[in-house]
Design a protein around this motif. Sequence first.
Motif, PDB file in Angstrom:
ATOM      1  N   ASP B  14       0.652  -1.133  -0.019  1.00 35.88           N
ATOM      2  CA  ASP B  14      -0.056  -0.099  -0.098  1.00 35.88           C
ATOM      3  C   ASP B  14       0.906   1.198  -0.032  1.00 35.88           C
ATOM      4  OD1 ASP B  14      -1.064  -0.949   3.180  1.00 35.88           O
ATOM      5  OD2 ASP B  14       0.076   1.079   2.715  1.00 35.88           O
ATOM      6  N   GLU B  15       2.130   1.363  -0.457  1.00 33.32           N
ATOM      7  CA  GLU B  15       2.758   2.519  -0.952  1.00 33.32           C
ATOM      8  C   GLU B  15       2.160   2.698  -2.362  1.00 33.32           C
ATOM      9  OE1 GLU B  15       7.356   4.296  -0.980  1.00 33.32           O
ATOM     10  OE2 GLU B  15       6.757   2.057  -0.531  1.00 33.32           O
ATOM     11  N   THR B  16       2.085   3.773  -2.701  1.00 33.81           N
ATOM     12  CA  THR B  16       1.767   4.018  -4.228  1.00 33.81           C
ATOM     13  C   THR B  16       2.427   4.992  -4.970  1.00 33.81           C
ATOM     14  OG1 THR B  16       0.066   5.962  -3.813  1.00 33.81           O
ATOM     15  CG2 THR B  16      -0.722   3.491  -3.818  1.00 33.81           C
ATOM     16  N   LEU B  17       2.509   4.893  -6.309  1.00 39.12           N
ATOM     17  CA  LEU B  17       3.634   5.832  -7.070  1.00 39.12           C
ATOM     18  C   LEU B  17       2.620   6.726  -8.144  1.00 39.12           C
ATOM     19  CD1 LEU B  17       6.224   3.211  -8.103  1.00 39.12           C
ATOM     20  CD2 LEU B  17       6.198   4.857  -6.387  1.00 39.12           C
ATOM     21  N   PRO B  18       2.969   8.028  -8.201  1.00 43.11           N
ATOM     22  CA  PRO B  18       2.378   8.923  -9.216  1.00 43.11           C
ATOM     23  C   PRO B  18       2.633   8.592 -10.686  1.00 43.11           C
ATOM     24  CG  PRO B  18       4.196   9.897  -8.027  1.00 43.11           C
ATOM     25  CD  PRO B  18       4.074   8.659  -7.622  1.00 43.11           C
ATOM     26  N   ILE B  42      -5.383  -2.179 -18.388  1.00 47.23           N
ATOM     27  CA  ILE B  42      -5.340  -1.991 -16.751  1.00 47.23           C
ATOM     28  C   ILE B  42      -6.387  -1.352 -16.164  1.00 47.23           C
ATOM     29  CG2 ILE B  42      -3.655  -0.738 -15.300  1.00 47.23           C
ATOM     30  CD1 ILE B  42      -1.949   0.096 -17.215  1.00 47.23           C
ATOM     31  N   ASP B  43      -6.960  -1.884 -15.086  1.00 47.09           N
ATOM     32  CA  ASP B  43      -8.357  -1.208 -14.702  1.00 47.09           C
ATOM     33  C   ASP B  43      -8.275  -1.183 -13.163  1.00 47.09           C
ATOM     34  OD1 ASP B  43     -10.004  -4.297 -15.737  1.00 47.09           O
ATOM     35  OD2 ASP B  43      -8.324  -3.852 -14.115  1.00 47.09           O
ATOM     36  N   SER B  44      -7.060  -1.728 -12.480  1.00 45.93           N
ATOM     37  CA  SER B  44      -7.180  -1.691 -11.112  1.00 45.93           C
ATOM     38  C   SER B  44      -6.874  -0.372 -10.375  1.00 45.93           C
ATOM     39  CB  SER B  44      -6.518  -2.721 -10.432  1.00 45.93           C
ATOM     40  OG  SER B  44      -5.302  -2.614 -11.078  1.00 45.93           O
ATOM     41  N   VAL B  45      -6.159   0.569 -11.211  1.00 47.70           N
ATOM     42  CA  VAL B  45      -5.541   1.823 -10.626  1.00 47.70           C
ATOM     43  C   VAL B  45      -6.531   2.545 -10.038  1.00 47.70           C
ATOM     44  CG1 VAL B  45      -4.052   3.709 -11.089  1.00 47.70           C
ATOM     45  CG2 VAL B  45      -4.061   1.564 -12.747  1.00 47.70           C
ATOM     46  N   ARG B  46      -6.167   2.893  -8.586  1.00 46.11           N
ATOM     47  CA  ARG B  46      -6.799   3.708  -7.555  1.00 46.11           C
ATOM     48  C   ARG B  46      -6.584   5.261  -8.103  1.00 46.11           C
ATOM     49  NH1 ARG B  46     -10.759   1.059  -5.059  1.00 46.11           N
ATOM     50  NH2 ARG B  46     -10.065  -1.160  -5.027  1.00 46.11           N
ATOM     51  N   ARG B  47      -7.396   6.084  -7.510  1.00 49.42           N
ATOM     52  CA  ARG B  47      -7.147   7.515  -7.721  1.00 49.42           C
ATOM     53  C   ARG B  47      -7.499   8.137  -6.308  1.00 49.42           C
ATOM     54  NH1 ARG B  47      -8.270   9.105 -13.148  1.00 49.42           N
ATOM     55  NH2 ARG B  47      -8.320   7.447 -14.530  1.00 49.42           N
ATOM     56  N   THR B  48      -6.777   9.300  -6.238  1.00 45.38           N
ATOM     57  CA  THR B  48      -6.917  10.232  -5.297  1.00 45.38           C
ATOM     58  C   THR B  48      -8.493  10.682  -5.176  1.00 45.38           C
ATOM     59  OG1 THR B  48      -6.392  12.014  -6.284  1.00 45.38           O
ATOM     60  CG2 THR B  48      -4.668  10.966  -5.313  1.00 45.38           C
ATOM     61  N   ALA B  49      -8.799  11.387  -4.386  1.00 42.77           N
ATOM     62  CA  ALA B  49     -10.156  12.010  -4.026  1.00 42.77           C
ATOM     63  C   ALA B  49     -10.310  13.071  -5.578  1.00 42.77           C
ATOM     64  CB  ALA B  49     -10.247  12.865  -3.007  1.00 42.77           C
ATOM     65  N   GLY B  50      -9.226  13.678  -5.822  1.00 43.08           N
ATOM     66  CA  GLY B  50      -9.316  14.608  -7.067  1.00 43.08           C
ATOM     67  C   GLY B  50      -9.345  13.871  -8.356  1.00 43.08           C
ATOM     68  N   GLY B  51      -9.026  12.575  -8.491  1.00 43.85           N
ATOM     69  CA  GLY B  51      -8.973  11.824  -9.708  1.00 43.85           C
ATOM     70  C   GLY B  51      -7.742  11.373 -10.290  1.00 43.85           C
ATOM     71  N   VAL B  52      -6.458  11.819  -9.324  1.00 46.88           N
ATOM     72  CA  VAL B  52      -5.308  11.325  -9.936  1.00 46.88           C
ATOM     73  C   VAL B  52      -4.874  10.061  -9.483  1.00 46.88           C
ATOM     74  CG1 VAL B  52      -2.783  12.059  -9.254  1.00 46.88           C
ATOM     75  CG2 VAL B  52      -4.557  13.921  -9.677  1.00 46.88           C
ATOM     76  N   ARG B  53      -4.165   9.492 -10.714  1.00 46.45           N
ATOM     77  CA  ARG B  53      -3.876   8.022 -10.342  1.00 46.45           C
ATOM     78  C   ARG B  53      -2.786   7.680  -9.427  1.00 46.45           C
ATOM     79  NH1 ARG B  53      -5.844   6.999 -16.266  1.00 46.45           N
ATOM     80  NH2 ARG B  53      -5.224   9.248 -16.452  1.00 46.45           N
ATOM     81  N   ARG B  54      -2.882   6.697  -8.584  1.00 47.78           N
ATOM     82  CA  ARG B  54      -1.890   6.188  -7.739  1.00 47.78           C
ATOM     83  C   ARG B  54      -1.795   4.769  -7.961  1.00 47.78           C
ATOM     84  NH1 ARG B  54       0.775  10.572  -5.093  1.00 47.78           N
ATOM     85  NH2 ARG B  54       2.157   8.786  -4.824  1.00 47.78           N
ATOM     86  N   TYR B  55      -0.464   4.371  -8.444  1.00 46.20           N
ATOM     87  CA  TYR B  55      -0.300   3.041  -8.810  1.00 46.20           C
ATOM     88  C   TYR B  55       0.262   2.287  -7.630  1.00 46.20           C
ATOM     89  CZ  TYR B  55      -0.503   4.467 -13.653  1.00 46.20           C
ATOM     90  OH  TYR B  55      -1.254   4.963 -14.970  1.00 46.20           O
ATOM     91  N   ALA B  56      -0.325   1.053  -7.431  1.00 45.39           N
ATOM     92  CA  ALA B  56       0.130   0.315  -6.094  1.00 45.39           C
ATOM     93  C   ALA B  56       0.788  -0.848  -6.753  1.00 45.39           C
ATOM     94  CB  ALA B  56      -1.199  -0.139  -5.431  1.00 45.39           C
ATOM     95  N   ALA B  57       1.406  -1.545  -5.671  1.00 42.38           N
ATOM     96  CA  ALA B  57       2.208  -2.747  -5.965  1.00 42.38           C
ATOM     97  C   ALA B  57       1.606  -3.857  -7.046  1.00 42.38           C
ATOM     98  CB  ALA B  57       2.941  -3.582  -4.792  1.00 42.38           C
ATOM     99  N   VAL B  58       0.408  -4.080  -6.753  1.00 42.14           N
ATOM    100  CA  VAL B  58      -0.280  -4.914  -7.507  1.00 42.14           C
ATOM    101  C   VAL B  58      -0.123  -4.305  -9.149  1.00 42.14           C
ATOM    102  CG1 VAL B  58      -2.438  -3.983  -6.983  1.00 42.14           C
ATOM    103  CG2 VAL B  58      -2.493  -6.390  -7.829  1.00 42.14           C
TER     104      VAL B  58
END
Lengths: 136, 136
Positions: B14-18, B42-58
């Motif tokens: 659960d560390e994420t990358l921009p 790719i479809d698992s990519v989480r976003r911040t509240a503002g809609g910015v992607r944060r890539y997780a290890a998975v």
Amino acid sequence: MTMTSPAAPALDEDETLPIAEVARCTGLSADTLRYYEKAGLIDSVRRTAGGVRRYAAVDMDWLAFLLRLRDTGMSIANMQRFAGLRREGDASVAERLALLREHRDGVDRRIRSLRENNRALDTKIAHYEELLEGER
Amino acid sequence: MTMTSPAAPALDEDETLPIAEVARCTGLSADTLRYYEKAGLIDSVRRTAGGVRRYAAVDMDWLAFLLRLRDTGMSIANMQRFAGLRREGDASVAERLALLREHRDGVDRRIRSLRENNRALDTKIAHYEELLEGER
DNA sequence: CTAGAAGTTGGAGCGCGCTCCAACGCAAGC
DNA sequence: GCTTGCGTTGGAGCGCGCTCCAACTTCTAG
């Protein structure tokens, strides 16, 4: 796309083939053959009085070589460079050699990379196999 | 394009990358990453509240796998097929396995073909070398 | 001599895998 | 709070390697 022996009739000196025949036995389309010629990859092709192409043995040999370059991933731009050097005659042999070596080395690197990636795929496949095993 | 260890930080759970970081360490451009996502690769990519992607290890793992498929010449259409099956979950494992095997076998064939063609290039290179020898 | 198949040209179009752009929104440091 | 830069979207554009087309000419079998 290889030039298989039965498909390529092994032309006698100064026997020639029409474009459809060349297409059949190289696997290229007639359109592609014309395109290659227009692009300067081929330039020796003789014509009949009426302007119809007749491919000679020497053309077939050059084509077979071009196909090797293409099938090992050489771009048309680089094949054009090579064809250009060839047109310059013996003076360009050293340069052609250098180009060819560089290309071959690139292909070697590519092969190694493919093998490495394929080993990783094998591992993945093994995982999937286990998964299926466990499920039965 | 390999995922070199120092470039890929080995994310803790659960560390994420921009996106820029992911681009740097996969070798893909940010545009390509977004394109792959739009294409359904790719479809698992989480976003911040503002809609910015944060890539997780998975996501990074899946990307690394996609890169292997790509680097072994799989088309985007086929990667889409694979990604689609993955979305279907465990039921599709057998089908995914089949797809993967078929791909690997294709790569093997391609490797063999490259090696064969490269041997022919070696012969050509040897000819050129002799030619240069004789000329000196 | 003639009909029909095969070939010719220049140029437009296409599928693939990105790549770039404009116009805008979010985020981090001061 | 404001600035600066990173990120977002939809959609247009691009380079590559062909591929297709129309309009026309040439070749060949009968």
